[in-house]
Scaffold this motif. Structure first.
Motif, PDB file in Angstrom:
ATOM      1  N   GLU A   1      32.947 -30.324   2.080  1.00  0.00           N
ATOM      2  CA  GLU A   1      33.081 -29.150   3.419  1.00  0.00           C
ATOM      3  C   GLU A   1      31.769 -29.287   4.794  1.00  0.00           C
TER       4      GLU A   1
ATOM      5  N   HIS B   1      39.172 -27.841   2.510  1.00  0.00           N
ATOM      6  CA  HIS B   1      38.355 -28.637   3.426  1.00  0.00           C
ATOM      7  C   HIS B   1      38.645 -29.755   3.352  1.00  0.00           C
TER       8      HIS B   1
ATOM      9  N   LEU C   1      26.822 -23.517   5.601  1.00  0.00           N
ATOM     10  CA  LEU C   1      27.113 -22.734   3.967  1.00  0.00           C
ATOM     11  C   LEU C   1      27.021 -22.533   3.291  1.00  0.00           C
TER      12      LEU C   1
ATOM     13  N   SER D   1      37.701 -21.786  10.053  1.00  0.00           N
ATOM     14  CA  SER D   1      36.335 -21.500   8.610  1.00  0.00           C
ATOM     15  C   SER D   1      35.190 -22.353   9.470  1.00  0.00           C
TER      16      SER D   1
ATOM     17  N   HIS E   1      39.749 -15.810   0.318  1.00  0.00           N
ATOM     18  CA  HIS E   1      38.349 -14.863   0.252  1.00  0.00           C
ATOM     19  C   HIS E   1      38.879 -13.313   0.175  1.00  0.00           C
TER      20      HIS E   1
ATOM     21  N   ASP F   1      40.634 -18.975   5.427  1.00  0.00           N
ATOM     22  CA  ASP F   1      39.359 -19.379   4.707  1.00  0.00           C
ATOM     23  C   ASP F   1      38.707 -17.666   5.489  1.00  0.00           C
TER      24      ASP F   1
ATOM     25  N   GLN G   1      35.948 -11.583   0.951  1.00  0.00           N
ATOM     26  CA  GLN G   1      35.261 -11.562   1.362  1.00  0.00           C
ATOM     27  C   GLN G   1      35.807 -10.734   3.325  1.00  0.00           C
TER      28      GLN G   1
ATOM     29  N   LEU H   1      26.502 -18.509   1.830  1.00  0.00           N
ATOM     30  CA  LEU H   1      27.003 -18.401   0.624  1.00  0.00           C
ATOM     31  C   LEU H   1      26.153 -17.125   0.122  1.00  0.00           C
TER      32      LEU H   1
ATOM     33  N   ARG I   1      34.704 -21.857  -8.596  1.00  0.00           N
ATOM     34  CA  ARG I   1      34.945 -22.136  -7.117  1.00  0.00           C
ATOM     35  C   ARG I   1      34.556 -22.614  -6.513  1.00  0.00           C
ATOM     36  N   PHE I   2      33.263 -24.244  -6.468  1.00  0.00           N
ATOM     37  CA  PHE I   2      33.091 -25.432  -5.876  1.00  0.00           C
ATOM     38  C   PHE I   2      32.518 -26.039  -6.599  1.00  0.00           C
TER      39      PHE I   2
ATOM     40  N   VAL J   1      27.553 -13.865   1.677  1.00  0.00           N
ATOM     41  CA  VAL J   1      28.832 -14.025   0.386  1.00  0.00           C
ATOM     42  C   VAL J   1      28.637 -13.027  -1.360  1.00  0.00           C
TER      43      VAL J   1
ATOM     44  N   ALA K   1      34.873 -17.456   5.818  1.00  0.00           N
ATOM     45  CA  ALA K   1      34.053 -18.126   7.243  1.00  0.00           C
ATOM     46  C   ALA K   1      35.233 -18.258   8.353  1.00  0.00           C
TER      47      ALA K   1
ATOM     48  N   LEU L   1      31.037 -22.234  11.321  1.00  0.00           N
ATOM     49  CA  LEU L   1      30.200 -22.363  10.220  1.00  0.00           C
ATOM     50  C   LEU L   1      29.700 -23.596  10.377  1.00  0.00           C
TER      51      LEU L   1
HETATM   52  N1  GUN Z   1      32.229 -22.966  -1.013  1.00  0.00           N
HETATM   53  C1  GUN Z   1      32.193 -22.319  -2.251  1.00  0.00           C
HETATM   54  N2  GUN Z   1      33.204 -20.864  -2.178  1.00  0.00           N
HETATM   55  C2  GUN Z   1      33.216 -21.265  -0.785  1.00  0.00           C
HETATM   56  C3  GUN Z   1      33.283 -19.350   0.047  1.00  0.00           C
HETATM   57  O1  GUN Z   1      33.322 -18.549  -0.444  1.00  0.00           O
HETATM   58  N3  GUN Z   1      33.660 -20.046   1.641  1.00  0.00           N
HETATM   59  C4  GUN Z   1      33.744 -21.296   1.831  1.00  0.00           C
HETATM   60  N4  GUN Z   1      33.937 -21.288   3.204  1.00  0.00           N
HETATM   61  N5  GUN Z   1      33.170 -22.176   1.745  1.00  0.00           N
HETATM   62  C5  GUN Z   1      32.841 -21.989  -0.565  1.00  0.00           C
END
Ligand code: GUN
Ligand code: ZN
Length: 439
Positions: free
Chosen positions: A237, A273, A94, A298, A80, A324, A83, A98, A206-207, A102, A327, A302
């Motif tokens: 993750e 992840h 996590l 990472s 990222h 990553d 970051q 964030l 992002r997720f 983050v 993290a 974390l």
């Molecule tokens: N899951 C969603 N965003 C992130 C991120 O910025 N870093 C990590 N490690 N996991 C995420």
């Protein structure tokens, strides 16, 4: 002197190490008193012994790297950009991490000058660490992805990136509406995807907790309009993340289904992840040729969990490596490979040096579908390579001197190596200038 020869360069080095695939298995191949002949468009013409190759190419211009070792440029398949200044922010797992670190850091990329400076810093750091190809998350701001593309176009590194899509689950300054998001992505794709065969666009949700149903649907349609674009995201993750995703996306049986049912998996998708994936999810990743990007520093930083690489690869899933950051604890591929070794060792699986180098280079190229051109030093591929020096480190130099074979030497570098080893970096046969910052 033939015209062809005049455009040929011969790189001389003490050793060349690369991974090659033999019957589908990755094995370390090493050359001593070595040379690599590269033509003007950056393609490797031959690799072998210097005396032999210099006789065959008498008029090639010589670049003598002395006693150094050449290795393939590393592939960092998930990191990222916004970051960089989050690295080493402890105290949370996590989801809280964030929120605490983050999102505020990514909010700063709303300012163009911050985003431009971030892109510049990232490319400098990647070169310093010997990374020649990177799959990068930008922020939600389109100008931040644009800044990355512009910077990497100039510096000559290979880049896969995209604007991070997020319309829910974060503060307003790091979210954007579906309409604005898609419009910005269309522009970025039109300008950058496939440029110089070196810069590529990745659709980047992002997720699953950052994207509403309309956003996921819009990303599905975007991928349908641009099937050659990559997709990069996070999956499974952290146990709380998985629980929240299943609670939010009740219509689906598992985490992967959220992406799968939106047409976002396949041989151009990188999933970071994947620690808590089920057998069914792994089987579907294998069938769809979707890669998992293992981010060991990472995961340990974390406290996310221990990714079982043997289990995933045994089910036929390609696994490559990434830092990553933020993290992850640093951009060094050596550090990432070492942490990968430790994470697997803790689960009873002892990864060889050959496999570690493979995961950090060729497997990354495979994940991107670029292994016909990148990821190893072989005839016909692009000359993306790192020139390694070790004399600055007396302990490592001595360790390398007593080692019995190249695999033992490589393992010593994995364990004791760092950015100080990186003397110069080449992409497609051209030296990347930031590589000359030391020595
Ligand atoms: N899951 C969603 N965003 C992130 C991120 O910025 N870093 C990590 N490690 N996991 C995420
Ligand atoms: Zn990440």
């Amino acid at each position: 002197m033939s015209g062809l020869e005049s455009r040929t360069t011969i790189h001389r080095a003490g050793d060349i190490w690369t991974v090659v695939k033999v019957d589908g298995r990755a094995v370390l191949k090493s050359y001593k008193s070595a040379a690599m002949v590269v033509n003007d468009d950056g393609t490797i013409l031959s690799i072998g012994n210097f005396d032999d190759l210099s006789q065959k190419h008498p008029s090639a211009s010589l670049i003598d790297h002395g006693s150094s070792t050449l290795v393939p440029g590393f592939v960092d398949a998930h990191l990222h950009c916004p970051q960089l200044d989050v690295i080493g922010s402890g105290g949370y797992h996590l989801l809280d991490w964030l929120e605490q670190y983050v999102f505020p850091a990514e909010g700063k990329f709303a300012a163009l000058d911050v985003a431009v400076r971030g892109a510049k810093r990232l490319s400098r750091e990647l070169v310093r660490h010997g990374v020649t190809t990177a799959a990068v998350f930008s922020s939600v701001h389109a100008h931040a992805a644009e800044a990355l593309f512009q910077n990497f176009e100039r510096t000559g590194l290979r880049l896969v990136t995209g604007k991070t899509s997020m319309d829910i689950g974060a503060p307003k300054n790091v979210t954007e509406s579906v309409e604005a998001d898609i419009e910005a992505q269309e522009k970025l794709i039109a300008t950058w995807h496939g440029r110089h065969d070196r810069l590529f666009y990745a659709i980047t949700p992002r997720f699953a907790l950052s994207c509403s149903r309309p956003m996921m649907k819009a990303l599905q349609e975007l991928k349908e309009r641009h099937p050659t674009c990559y997709v990069q995201t996070h999956i499974s993750e952290n146990v709380h993340e998985v629980k929240d995703v299943l609670a939010e996306w009740k219509e689906f049986d598992d985490y992967l289904s959220v992406y799968e049912e939106h047409g976002l998996i396949g041989n151009k998708t990188l999933l970071a992840h994947g620690i808590y994936l089920t057998d069914s999810e792994l089987a579907r990743l294998s069938r769809s040729k979707t890669s998992i990007v293992h981010c060991p520093t990472s995961n340990t930083f974390l406290g996310s969990g221990l990714f079982n690489m043997e289990r995933s690869t045994a089910m036929g899933v390609n696994v490559c490596l990434a830092s990553d950051i933020g993290a992850g604890t640093g951009l060094s591929p050596w550090q990432t490979m070492l942490e990968c070794y430790k994470v697997q060792a803790l689960q009873g699986h002892l990864v060889t040096a050959d496999e570690l180098l493979y995961r950090g280079t060729l497997a990354g190229a495979e994940a991107l579908g670029l292994d016909n051109r990148l990821g190893s030093l072989e005839v016909g591929k692009q000359a993306d390579f790192v020139v390694l020096h070790t004399e600055h480190n007396e302990l490592l130099s001595e360790r390398l001197r007593v080692a019995k074979d190249p695999a033992e030497r490589l393992f010593a570098c994995v364990t004791m190596g760092d950015d100080r080893m990186v003397h110069a970096v080449y992409v497609a046969g051209r030296q990347i200038s930031q590589g000359q910052h030391r020595h």
